[in-house]
Scaffold this motif. Sequence first.
Motif, PDB file in Angstrom:
ATOM      1  N   GLU A  26     -12.299  19.454   2.802  1.00 59.16           N
ATOM      2  CA  GLU A  26     -13.613  19.522   2.171  1.00 59.16           C
ATOM      3  C   GLU A  26     -14.497  18.407   2.706  1.00 59.16           C
ATOM      4  O   GLU A  26     -14.136  17.239   2.650  1.00 59.16           O
ATOM      5  CB  GLU A  26     -13.482  19.376   0.651  1.00 59.16           C
ATOM      6  N   THR A  27     -15.649  18.780   3.223  1.00 61.52           N
ATOM      7  CA  THR A  27     -16.610  17.804   3.717  1.00 61.52           C
ATOM      8  C   THR A  27     -17.701  17.622   2.652  1.00 61.52           C
ATOM      9  O   THR A  27     -17.859  18.477   1.786  1.00 61.52           O
ATOM     10  CB  THR A  27     -17.210  18.287   5.052  1.00 61.52           C
ATOM     11  N   PRO A  28     -18.440  16.518   2.703  1.00 66.07           N
ATOM     12  CA  PRO A  28     -19.380  16.245   1.608  1.00 66.07           C
ATOM     13  C   PRO A  28     -20.599  17.160   1.585  1.00 66.07           C
ATOM     14  O   PRO A  28     -21.013  17.699   2.620  1.00 66.07           O
ATOM     15  CB  PRO A  28     -19.798  14.792   1.863  1.00 66.07           C
ATOM     16  N   TYR A  29     -21.147  17.317   0.381  1.00 67.36           N
ATOM     17  CA  TYR A  29     -22.380  18.090   0.186  1.00 67.36           C
ATOM     18  C   TYR A  29     -23.605  17.187   0.137  1.00 67.36           C
ATOM     19  O   TYR A  29     -24.715  17.636   0.399  1.00 67.36           O
ATOM     20  CB  TYR A  29     -22.299  18.901  -1.112  1.00 67.36           C
ATOM     21  N   LEU A  30     -23.399  15.936  -0.253  1.00 66.92           N
ATOM     22  CA  LEU A  30     -24.538  15.017  -0.298  1.00 66.92           C
ATOM     23  C   LEU A  30     -24.519  14.230   1.001  1.00 66.92           C
ATOM     24  O   LEU A  30     -23.765  13.265   1.154  1.00 66.92           O
ATOM     25  CB  LEU A  30     -24.416  14.085  -1.514  1.00 66.92           C
ATOM     26  N   ILE A  31     -25.284  14.722   1.991  1.00 75.07           N
ATOM     27  CA  ILE A  31     -25.245  14.071   3.292  1.00 75.07           C
ATOM     28  C   ILE A  31     -26.631  13.522   3.627  1.00 75.07           C
ATOM     29  O   ILE A  31     -27.337  13.074   2.744  1.00 75.07           O
ATOM     30  CB  ILE A  31     -24.635  14.982   4.367  1.00 75.07           C
ATOM     31  N   LYS A  32     -27.011  13.603   4.869  1.00 76.98           N
ATOM     32  CA  LYS A  32     -28.207  12.886   5.326  1.00 76.98           C
ATOM     33  C   LYS A  32     -29.175  13.858   5.982  1.00 76.98           C
ATOM     34  O   LYS A  32     -28.744  14.738   6.722  1.00 76.98           O
ATOM     35  CB  LYS A  32     -27.744  11.838   6.342  1.00 76.98           C
TER      36      LYS A  32
ATOM     37  N   PHE B 292     -32.709  21.054   2.469  1.00 76.42           N
ATOM     38  CA  PHE B 292     -32.932  20.761   1.055  1.00 76.42           C
ATOM     39  C   PHE B 292     -32.573  19.297   0.844  1.00 76.42           C
ATOM     40  O   PHE B 292     -31.524  18.839   1.329  1.00 76.42           O
ATOM     41  CB  PHE B 292     -32.023  21.616   0.165  1.00 76.42           C
ATOM     42  N   ILE B 293     -33.407  18.573   0.133  1.00 68.67           N
ATOM     43  CA  ILE B 293     -33.128  17.152  -0.083  1.00 68.67           C
ATOM     44  C   ILE B 293     -32.844  16.870  -1.555  1.00 68.67           C
ATOM     45  O   ILE B 293     -33.229  17.630  -2.433  1.00 68.67           O
ATOM     46  CB  ILE B 293     -34.270  16.260   0.450  1.00 68.67           C
ATOM     47  N   VAL B 294     -32.110  15.791  -1.772  1.00 68.23           N
ATOM     48  CA  VAL B 294     -31.670  15.413  -3.116  1.00 68.23           C
ATOM     49  C   VAL B 294     -31.995  13.940  -3.321  1.00 68.23           C
ATOM     50  O   VAL B 294     -31.416  13.075  -2.670  1.00 68.23           O
ATOM     51  CB  VAL B 294     -30.142  15.618  -3.263  1.00 68.23           C
TER      52      VAL B 294
ATOM     53  N   TYR C 183     -30.491  12.108  -0.279  1.00 69.00           N
ATOM     54  CA  TYR C 183     -29.440  12.846   0.421  1.00 69.00           C
ATOM     55  C   TYR C 183     -30.054  14.149   0.935  1.00 69.00           C
ATOM     56  O   TYR C 183     -31.162  14.522   0.552  1.00 69.00           O
ATOM     57  CB  TYR C 183     -28.301  13.227  -0.528  1.00 69.00           C
TER      58      TYR C 183
ATOM     59  N   LEU D 273     -28.685  18.354   1.570  1.00 64.55           N
ATOM     60  CA  LEU D 273     -27.562  19.300   1.498  1.00 64.55           C
ATOM     61  C   LEU D 273     -27.274  19.798   2.911  1.00 64.55           C
ATOM     62  O   LEU D 273     -28.198  19.984   3.707  1.00 64.55           O
ATOM     63  CB  LEU D 273     -27.913  20.475   0.577  1.00 64.55           C
TER      64      LEU D 273
ATOM     65  N   PHE E 179     -19.456  16.573  10.553  1.00 61.04           N
ATOM     66  CA  PHE E 179     -18.223  16.156   9.877  1.00 61.04           C
ATOM     67  C   PHE E 179     -16.996  16.805  10.496  1.00 61.04           C
ATOM     68  O   PHE E 179     -15.947  16.190  10.620  1.00 61.04           O
ATOM     69  CB  PHE E 179     -18.301  16.455   8.378  1.00 61.04           C
TER      70      PHE E 179
ATOM     71  N   LYS F 228     -20.184  26.235   1.395  1.00 62.12           N
ATOM     72  CA  LYS F 228     -21.582  26.608   1.197  1.00 62.12           C
ATOM     73  C   LYS F 228     -22.464  25.781   2.122  1.00 62.12           C
ATOM     74  O   LYS F 228     -22.249  24.571   2.270  1.00 62.12           O
ATOM     75  CB  LYS F 228     -22.008  26.325  -0.249  1.00 62.12           C
TER      76      LYS F 228
ATOM     77  N   PHE G 230     -26.797  25.277   3.375  1.00 61.93           N
ATOM     78  CA  PHE G 230     -28.106  25.362   2.738  1.00 61.93           C
ATOM     79  C   PHE G 230     -29.201  25.273   3.788  1.00 61.93           C
ATOM     80  O   PHE G 230     -29.163  24.393   4.643  1.00 61.93           O
ATOM     81  CB  PHE G 230     -28.272  24.201   1.750  1.00 61.93           C
TER      82      PHE G 230
ATOM     83  N   ILE H 219     -31.009  16.616  -8.750  1.00 62.55           N
ATOM     84  CA  ILE H 219     -31.995  17.690  -8.661  1.00 62.55           C
ATOM     85  C   ILE H 219     -32.432  17.902  -7.213  1.00 62.55           C
ATOM     86  O   ILE H 219     -32.291  17.020  -6.362  1.00 62.55           O
ATOM     87  CB  ILE H 219     -33.214  17.410  -9.565  1.00 62.55           C
TER      88      ILE H 219
ATOM     89  N   LYS I 218     -17.114  22.316  -5.630  1.00 59.39           N
ATOM     90  CA  LYS I 218     -17.688  20.983  -5.763  1.00 59.39           C
ATOM     91  C   LYS I 218     -18.602  20.924  -6.984  1.00 59.39           C
ATOM     92  O   LYS I 218     -19.370  21.859  -7.220  1.00 59.39           O
ATOM     93  CB  LYS I 218     -18.520  20.644  -4.516  1.00 59.39           C
TER      94      LYS I 218
ATOM     95  N   GLU J  45     -19.852  13.427  -6.129  1.00 67.08           N
ATOM     96  CA  GLU J  45     -19.441  14.826  -5.939  1.00 67.08           C
ATOM     97  C   GLU J  45     -17.925  14.871  -5.998  1.00 67.08           C
ATOM     98  O   GLU J  45     -17.250  14.030  -5.416  1.00 67.08           O
ATOM     99  CB  GLU J  45     -19.967  15.413  -4.641  1.00 67.08           C
TER     100      GLU J  45
ATOM    101  N   LYS K  18     -17.675   8.518  -0.898  1.00 73.92           N
ATOM    102  CA  LYS K  18     -18.780   7.569  -1.017  1.00 73.92           C
ATOM    103  C   LYS K  18     -18.282   6.306  -1.707  1.00 73.92           C
ATOM    104  O   LYS K  18     -17.265   6.335  -2.395  1.00 73.92           O
ATOM    105  CB  LYS K  18     -19.907   8.220  -1.799  1.00 73.92           C
TER     106      LYS K  18
ATOM    107  N   ILE L  17     -22.274   7.624   7.618  1.00 73.61           N
ATOM    108  CA  ILE L  17     -23.504   8.283   8.092  1.00 73.61           C
ATOM    109  C   ILE L  17     -24.753   7.539   7.612  1.00 73.61           C
ATOM    110  O   ILE L  17     -25.868   7.922   7.921  1.00 73.61           O
ATOM    111  CB  ILE L  17     -23.568   9.770   7.654  1.00 73.61           C
TER     112      ILE L  17
ATOM    113  N   SER M 198     -26.017   7.143   4.401  1.00 73.47           N
ATOM    114  CA  SER M 198     -26.753   8.024   3.510  1.00 73.47           C
ATOM    115  C   SER M 198     -26.566   7.503   2.088  1.00 73.47           C
ATOM    116  O   SER M 198     -25.522   6.927   1.783  1.00 73.47           O
ATOM    117  CB  SER M 198     -26.187   9.431   3.652  1.00 73.47           C
TER     118      SER M 198
END
Lengths: 585, 585
Positions: free
Chosen positions: A164-170, A179-181, A191, A193, A200, A217, A219, B180, B217, B231, B553, B562, B564
């Motif tokens: 599993e690689t992260p969803y909150l990236i750069k 999409f940004i967070v 972050y 998506l 990764f 998933k 985005f 969000i 996730k 996450e 993280k 990275i 981030s």
Amino acid sequence: MYRSHNCGELTSKNISNEVILSGWVQKIRNKGFIIWIDLRDRFGITQIIFDQKRSSKKIIEKAQKIGREYVIKINGEVIKRESINPKMKTGEIEVLVKDFTVLNSSLLPPFTIQDNSDGGEELRLKYRYLDIRRNPIKNNLILRSKITAEIRSFLSDNDFIEVETPYLIKSTPEGARDFIVPSRMNPGNFYALPQSPQTFKQLLMVGGIDKYFQIVKCFRDEDLRADRQPEFSQIDCEMSFVKRDDVIKQFENLIYNLLYKFKGIKIDKIPILTYEKCIRLYGSDKPDIRFGMKLNYLNELAKNKGFEPFDSNESIIGICVPNGSNFSRKKIDQFTNWVKRPEIAANGLIWIKYNEDGSIKSSIDKYFNYNELIKWIDFCEGKKGDLLLILAGDKSNTNLKMGLLRMEIAERLELRDPEKYSPLWVIDFPLFMWDEEEKCLKSMHHPFTAPIEKHLDLLNTDPTKVIANSYDLVINGNEIGGGSIRINSSDLQKRIFSLLGFSEEEAINQFGFLIDSFKYGAPPHGGIALGLDRLVAIIGGQEIIRDFIAFPKNNSGKDLMIKSPSKISSDQLNELQLRINPLKS
Amino acid sequence: MYRSHNCGELTSKNISNEVILSGWVQKIRNKGFIIWIDLRDRFGITQIIFDQKRSSKKIIEKAQKIGREYVIKINGEVIKRESINPKMKTGEIEVLVKDFTVLNSSLLPPFTIQDNSDGGEELRLKYRYLDIRRNPIKNNLILRSKITAEIRSFLSDNDFIEVETPYLIKSTPEGARDFIVPSRMNPGNFYALPQSPQTFKQLLMVGGIDKYFQIVKCFRDEDLRADRQPEFSQIDCEMSFVKRDDVIKQFENLIYNLLYKFKGIKIDKIPILTYEKCIRLYGSDKPDIRFGMKLNYLNELAKNKGFEPFDSNESIIGICVPNGSNFSRKKIDQFTNWVKRPEIAANGLIWIKYNEDGSIKSSIDKYFNYNELIKWIDFCEGKKGDLLLILAGDKSNTNLKMGLLRMEIAERLELRDPEKYSPLWVIDFPLFMWDEEEKCLKSMHHPFTAPIEKHLDLLNTDPTKVIANSYDLVINGNEIGGGSIRINSSDLQKRIFSLLGFSEEEAINQFGFLIDSFKYGAPPHGGIALGLDRLVAIIGGQEIIRDFIAFPKNNSGKDLMIKSPSKISSDQLNELQLRINPLKS
């Protein structure tokens, strides 16, 4: 206990068993003194019967109040049915109800819970939880679950590790939009998506994981074309110590496996075509090769014969429509109008009918004689009964226009047989394309794709000529996936970023971690990503992905059921140190 | 071709085979005329040998330049090793190199690629791709992959369907804080990332999916305590037509299965304790029951005997530390200081040593005589050689403080045996807790948890007394998961929201889709969610989750590799119609 059996398993073997069933009321036939109900759950339908003679009168009275989609629990005895339904697994029996409980009532659903529902798209999305009760959607979700299980099992058996690689990236601005967070803990920072776990999975190869996969998933914040989703699922894979043919062979086996297990189809070795040949033969880089109608280049035969529309255009391309000579004038006019639409913008369509009796009728009878036209038909490998259609136009796009016409004709003639599967590898894509608007090179796939080795020098002299060490998997005219051998040298990676117009600072700022990682013994590696949504839809015999996603969004990126996206509170915005800043119009 | 075999498979059976290997240089022993290299890949290590007598001199010269973590490809002949290493699968052979290629060079890594690395936490996170090369991390990731594969296979075999639920959902402000995601297509509106797919899995039950699972996730924007991640991965499940015991039985089987397959341990039926009993016996709702030291309530024996610290406090609680009578004064003082820390804030710690010779020594010798103290020890089921520790304080929290001391002592005495697995179900949690600060009820789990049936009336009269139909799974003092039977009545769901202080409008606005769905025949249903990260860590014999996550993280929610989260461009913010609005300080 809510059930001793599910609604799909009782057969004549169970006759005279006492059973407990729970499920939804699919159908009621009420004769007053006797009531039949089709009781439904995920597993099937069992007919239950309330009979004044054999059940108590109180039960019958209570049963009168049951409505469609009520959830009930019954207990009773399995008995032989009077009229057997051989199409159903449970068709030989019914359950004589001794007692029952209404577990939940139901309002009348806004559309029928039937295979062919009367609900429109919007209504079905709003009440998606009811739509999922319908067999077509439910079976699509079950198929999806089975296909992903099969993919996972195949890849695990082949030594792939799911990571599993992260969803909150750069956020990395080039390519599609992120999409940004917003980060509350690091105000003013964000972050993003992942559009894919590309970097990764490459780092996992640098980390020695050797064979990675993930069903994940991804985005993309794009204006949604029909049948695109802002979030989509990807079968993401990467392998170390491989060349192009190793990856192709591995995933050819996967596709073979899936088509055999789910469709009973044994495919042959998947053909490989170069990008150049695809465009030339089919006017598309993702051709549907289930049918012919290849493109033929008629310049030599047709130009300089005094027919102005041919003489004044760079490219004259014909396709033979099998058995098209009997098309009515009206039908041909429809195609002509179709190619004149702004999306295609051809000037017109020339047609030549090669009739069954050997005669020829065409829209250019006045300009070309029989012998000339027969030569053209021969050149296009046409037969008696065929229709030759010709477009003339610019060299740069007439083949693409003809490719689109080819698909449109195939659609209308139903040549796109949903039971036939014709996968295809497309290789030798250009590494770059020239962006005329921004006057710069863009990656055809992404900036991590390696050029083929013998073109390394060409990077310095004529980068648009450089061929990428990449491959796309196409099934039935759909791009199912793509991949490449990756760059694993920090110098080459920096060179590519520089060709793409990145300053050194930008490259380091966005991808420094990857470039750095290549300095610590990055192995040769390559991979592929397959679109799960579309792959499942195609194996399901369809091309619309929305019905294979449990809770899809509409074309405005909205979830009509949960009413999202939505406003958030000012407290939330304040915590994130953000303010809404509407555009002045 | 990069390899005919991997680096973990050659044995004496392969002797005299010509092979090709690729991998990383783990270790070099260079005697000038002869060089041994340990060549490493994911699968193992193979010793290769460059020998001036048997290889060409040119090769030896080239080989002198190889450094640690270089990636090389060699071909050569498998030969018998002179000094056999029986601990390695490949320990009987080595490969005599005939030729080799450096596939990539490597800078000296910033820490050693060894099981016990010299890299600190920050450095290891920054160069995570190198950290992953180390066996401990690599093996953790492989274990994780195998455990998830096993979980999926178990659940599929039990008729669960894996369904992907959306990641771009809707913000619901109660509970933990949402991450969000601004919507560009719908400016001023926001998606939220799911804290869990709770409402979607319930909708799947309304949709008749019957048994759902997903490894998914989830996201929580919380201030990160040690070993929490923004996450995290969840094994998310839901079942229809079940009662509490059905869910418990199903997931007891899953845990049985995992512990048997991965640890060779057959566990007995998992004990079930009520929340009330857990707090009373262990001072915790997630007790580690691998060891004893239960809490004993000494009020009747110890109060009103003239010892002010006992007389003036509501609750006097003792635990017997096995074989603790030989603790030094210094060691006991350490525990006293530990309970006086602000996090525990006890006034002091009373100790009573019941020595092996039957004598007693205590900190309250002056106030209580031998016979009294012996009674206490008996009451606490102490034996000769034990140490009785006593805390006195408020009724509301002294048990919790003692629970923490119990865990601290167990940790120091190494009573928490990592090879022992003691799972536990905790049931009968209160449905609500009273939030003294906000003066309102809060859900103990979440607002979708059903109360037990016989407490439905109590909702109207004394909601804090209402017991939830819920269950937590605890392993070795870690909360691995929790779940409940859910509400499936729209009226009851609305009532709960109202008790939680939602206005009807707020409830409809946030959860109207779920409340509505319950009107269309929602079946009885319940489920559970297990924390994958922690479950894997525990099966891996550890409690730190970070080393079981590929790219974790740090405690500030930052990805140090990275870099981030990071700034984004003003173009991106403008497109989203957002502005950064720093807090005035």
